[in-house]
Design an enzyme around this catalytic site. Structure first.
Site, mmCIF file in Angstrom:
data_model
loop_
_atom_site.group_PDB
_atom_site.id
_atom_site.type_symbol
_atom_site.label_atom_id
_atom_site.label_comp_id
_atom_site.label_asym_id
_atom_site.label_seq_id
_atom_site.Cartn_x
_atom_site.Cartn_y
_atom_site.Cartn_z
ATOM 1 N N TYR A 59 -54.128 14.348 -87.407
ATOM 2 C CA TYR A 59 -54.066 15.769 -87.729
ATOM 3 C C TYR A 59 -53.215 16.027 -88.970
ATOM 4 O O TYR A 59 -52.093 15.562 -89.088
ATOM 5 C CB TYR A 59 -53.490 16.561 -86.546
ATOM 6 C CG TYR A 59 -53.345 18.035 -86.830
ATOM 7 C CD1 TYR A 59 -54.479 18.854 -86.907
ATOM 8 C CD2 TYR A 59 -52.105 18.621 -87.066
ATOM 9 C CE1 TYR A 59 -54.365 20.202 -87.199
ATOM 10 C CE2 TYR A 59 -51.983 19.964 -87.355
ATOM 11 C CZ TYR A 59 -53.122 20.752 -87.423
ATOM 12 O OH TYR A 59 -53.015 22.086 -87.710
ATOM 13 N N HIS A 89 -52.312 29.795 -96.908
ATOM 14 C CA HIS A 89 -51.409 30.328 -95.890
ATOM 15 C C HIS A 89 -50.384 31.305 -96.455
ATOM 16 O O HIS A 89 -49.639 31.927 -95.685
ATOM 17 C CB HIS A 89 -50.691 29.182 -95.177
ATOM 18 C CG HIS A 89 -51.562 28.474 -94.165
ATOM 19 N ND1 HIS A 89 -52.800 27.974 -94.464
ATOM 20 C CD2 HIS A 89 -51.350 28.186 -92.853
ATOM 21 C CE1 HIS A 89 -53.321 27.411 -93.388
ATOM 22 N NE2 HIS A 89 -52.465 27.535 -92.401
ATOM 23 N N ASN A 201 -44.854 23.982 -91.202
ATOM 24 C CA ASN A 201 -44.867 23.917 -89.740
ATOM 25 C C ASN A 201 -43.442 23.966 -89.210
ATOM 26 O O ASN A 201 -42.745 22.951 -89.200
ATOM 27 C CB ASN A 201 -45.528 22.615 -89.298
ATOM 28 C CG ASN A 201 -46.776 22.839 -88.475
ATOM 29 O OD1 ASN A 201 -47.241 21.947 -87.792
ATOM 30 N ND2 ASN A 201 -47.336 24.029 -88.526
ATOM 31 N N TYR A 285 -16.127 55.876 -68.619
ATOM 32 C CA TYR A 285 -16.586 54.488 -68.648
ATOM 33 C C TYR A 285 -16.581 53.894 -70.052
ATOM 34 O O TYR A 285 -16.295 52.720 -70.246
ATOM 35 C CB TYR A 285 -18.012 54.403 -68.095
ATOM 36 C CG TYR A 285 -18.156 54.542 -66.602
ATOM 37 C CD1 TYR A 285 -17.052 54.760 -65.780
ATOM 38 C CD2 TYR A 285 -19.406 54.460 -66.012
ATOM 39 C CE1 TYR A 285 -17.202 54.897 -64.412
ATOM 40 C CE2 TYR A 285 -19.569 54.590 -64.643
ATOM 41 C CZ TYR A 285 -18.469 54.810 -63.842
ATOM 42 O OH TYR A 285 -18.625 54.946 -62.496
ATOM 43 N N ARG A 288 -12.967 52.929 -70.380
ATOM 44 C CA ARG A 288 -12.430 52.079 -69.322
ATOM 45 C C ARG A 288 -13.197 50.766 -69.182
ATOM 46 O O ARG A 288 -12.620 49.724 -68.837
ATOM 47 C CB ARG A 288 -12.487 52.850 -67.998
ATOM 48 C CG ARG A 288 -11.774 52.157 -66.887
ATOM 49 C CD ARG A 288 -11.913 52.802 -65.521
ATOM 50 N NE ARG A 288 -12.573 54.078 -65.445
ATOM 51 C CZ ARG A 288 -13.261 54.474 -64.361
ATOM 52 N NH1 ARG A 288 -13.384 53.666 -63.329
ATOM 53 N NH2 ARG A 288 -13.827 55.657 -64.333
ATOM 54 N N PHE A 337 -43.253 23.391 -82.990
ATOM 55 C CA PHE A 337 -43.226 24.529 -83.913
ATOM 56 C C PHE A 337 -43.240 25.868 -83.201
ATOM 57 O O PHE A 337 -43.087 26.921 -83.829
ATOM 58 C CB PHE A 337 -44.448 24.472 -84.843
ATOM 59 C CG PHE A 337 -45.735 24.292 -84.085
ATOM 60 C CD1 PHE A 337 -46.250 25.285 -83.277
ATOM 61 C CD2 PHE A 337 -46.428 23.091 -84.164
ATOM 62 C CE1 PHE A 337 -47.426 25.107 -82.568
ATOM 63 C CE2 PHE A 337 -47.610 22.909 -83.459
ATOM 64 C CZ PHE A 337 -48.108 23.925 -82.658
ATOM 65 N N GLU A 423 -54.954 28.537 -81.335
ATOM 66 C CA GLU A 423 -53.549 28.945 -81.195
ATOM 67 C C GLU A 423 -53.531 30.198 -80.306
ATOM 68 O O GLU A 423 -53.389 31.321 -80.774
ATOM 69 C CB GLU A 423 -52.946 29.184 -82.579
ATOM 70 C CG GLU A 423 -52.948 27.905 -83.396
ATOM 71 C CD GLU A 423 -52.829 28.112 -84.892
ATOM 72 O OE1 GLU A 423 -52.639 29.267 -85.320
ATOM 73 O OE2 GLU A 423 -52.951 27.117 -85.632
#
Length: 518
Positions: A59, A89, A201, A285, A288, A337, A423
């Site tokens: 791959y 990309h 990646n 609160y 405190r 990844f 994916e």
């Protein structure tokens, strides 16, 4: 002045190291031991690439990507495959990241590759290091990653510049990547087999933004303690709820740390002594319960910091190169990844940080509301009615708190399948990181509003003095913001106090009295 010793890429790094490089300009260099690992892992990739069409399908080396992983790529197209991957990309959109965040991405990507599991040549890592040292900063848009298969789009914009493409900033000028490299005396690289994939990646976008934001959030925990101490003094509150005995019977570490800070800051106060016998039994609160609220945020942020610290020294490449004792190598495809560990941690960090502003705004209300403020003027105005004082400062803080509630919706519970269903579960951790950074900005502004409001309240308690530490904080504020004697635009005051917070000057002033706060 930044540290002179370069950080060694390929050796373990810390969140503090990352901040030194991104914000203080610390230099980097390749660890000598890492170079040997890089060379060995590259040899394993070269063996596959040089085997040509007779090599098994691996791959990203001789196959396509994502849903195209079964598409075999011929030997003559291996180099083009990497170039096309990076170009295709680079689809980021939205506002550009700041220089510190981009430098974080650069050093973290270089760190992954330098660990020697990526099969990338040493010259690629060295170019990243040289760019960091020369302050060549790639333009990386802030949107476009889904946080699995890595932060693909942002990292592709980084990789473009290594190829001499894309855009970058050098010496304050925006130019093409090639021009920026040339101006810095550097040369681009031609990406070889697997190198384009190795550069994109990973989780370095969300890790960089997240790590810097969590560091800021942890610093704001201490600022929140300082702001709370100032508000407690201004509103004639009690320090008894911070007694160490109470902390020991509920031993959360963040709670103990906050209470310790408050005790250190509230010692020997004339204001507190003046109301020792008052009929009020308990404070609200927001005053405190500061150890319980600030402390819970601190504990959650410390856990997020631990997750990020692990990620800084993790291998998030795919496939990953594992050298065997017989001299061979296994290239394993997996899912390191995937950003889910960071996405969950960063979503929690946003909620934890937001609570610091949530309770801070309530303390501001305690100060400006005459029904709650133990004798302070309405809205701390010098002449109420004619002047509005801090009325709308509280409104601004409320606005920021409300915005944070929207930003705290967890991105990590969402997933949109991509790459034709290959994916099919993604982390959205990049969104978690981006939201967290905005939450931190809002918290910083909210705390600034509380600090300047509390300083005005302390003015109205004169001639009584607050504790020495609170007086030091008050003096730091008054050095940049004068007492409000009549209405004026307060936006400049807010920015000035934010500057004290961001620079660390406020905390340093207090620590001159208390010693290091937790």
């Amino acid at each position: 002045m930044h540290p002179q010793t370069p950080l060694l890429l390929g050796c373990p790094i810390t969140l503090s190291d990352l901040e030194d490089i991104t914000r203080r300009g610390r230099r980097v260099a390749l660890c000598p031991e890492a170079r040997a690992r890089i060379v060995a892992s590259r040899a394993a990739v070269d063996a596959i690439a040089l085997a040509g069409d007779s090599a098994p399908a691996v791959y990203g080396i001789n196959t396509g990507f994502g849903a195209l992983a079964e598409t075999r790529i011929g030997e003559r197209d291996v180099i083009a495959l990497q170039r096309n991957l990076v170009r295709s990309h680079a689809t980021g959109v939205g506002p550009d990241l700041g220089e510190a965040e981009v430098r974080g991405i650069m050093v973290l990507r270089a760190q992954v590759v330098a660990m020697g599991y990526s099969g990338v040549r040493a010259e690629v890592v060295e170019l990243l290091a040289d760019m960091l040292n020369a302050r060549v900063t790639p333009r990386i848009p802030s949107q476009g990653s889904v946080g699995a298969s890595g932060d693909l789009a942002p990292l592709a914009h980084l990789a473009l510049v290594l190829m001499g493409e894309g855009e970058a900033t050098f010496e304050g000028r925006r130019m093409t990547g090639g021009e920026a490299l040339a101006a810095a005396g550097l040369a681009p690289v031609t990406l070889a087999a697997k190198e384009g994939l190795a550069l994109i990646n990973g989780t370095q976008y969300m890790a960089s933004l997240g790590a810097l934001a969590v560091r800021d959030a942890l610093a704001l925990c201490t600022v929140a303690d300082i702001a709370g101490a100032m508000s407690l003094e201004a509103n004639k509150g009690s320090k008894r709820p911070f007694d160490e005995r109470l902390m020991k019977v509920r031993p959360h570490p963040g709670q103990a740390a906050c209470a310790s800070n408050l005790r250190a800051m509230l010692d020997d106060s004339e204001i507190m002594q003046s109301h020792a016998d008052c009929p009020r039994v308990q404070d609200a609160y927001s005053l405190r319960c500061m150890p319980q609220v600030h402390g819970a945020s601190r504990d959650a942020l410390m856990w997020a910091a631990e997750v990020l610290a692990r990620e800084l020294n993790s291998v998030t490449d795919n496939p990953t190169v594992f050298l065997r004792e017989d001299g061979g190598a296994d290239l394993l495809s997996g899912g390191n990844f995937h950003g889910q560990p960071l996405a969950l941690a960063l979503d929690l960090a946003a909620m934890a940080a937001a609570e610091l502003a949530n309770i801070s705004e309530r303390r501001v209300e305690q100060l400006v509301n005459p029904a709650l403020s133990s004798g302070l003027t309405p809205f701390l105005a010098p002449q109420s009615g004619l002047h509005s004082g801090f009325m709308i400062a509280q409104v601004a803080s409320a606005s920021l708190v409300s915005e944070n509630k929207v930003l705290c919706h967890p991105a990590s519970v969402d997933s949109i399948p991509s790459s034709a269903g290959r994916e099919d579960h993604v982390s959205m951790g990049s969104v978690s990181a981006k939201k967290l950074a905005q939450v931190i900005e809002n918290v910083r502004a909210s705390l600034a509003i509380e600090i300047m409001t509390a300083a005005q309240g302390i003015d109205q308690r004169r001639p009584l003095r607050s504790s020495a530490a609170v007086e030091r904080a008050y003096a730091a504020v008054r050095a940049v913001v004068p007492t409000l004697d009549e209405d004026r635009p307060l936006y400049r005051d807010i920015e000035a106090v934010k500057g004290l917070v961001t620079s660390g000057a406020l905390a340093r002033a207090v620590e001159e009295v208390t010693g290091p706060l937790q």
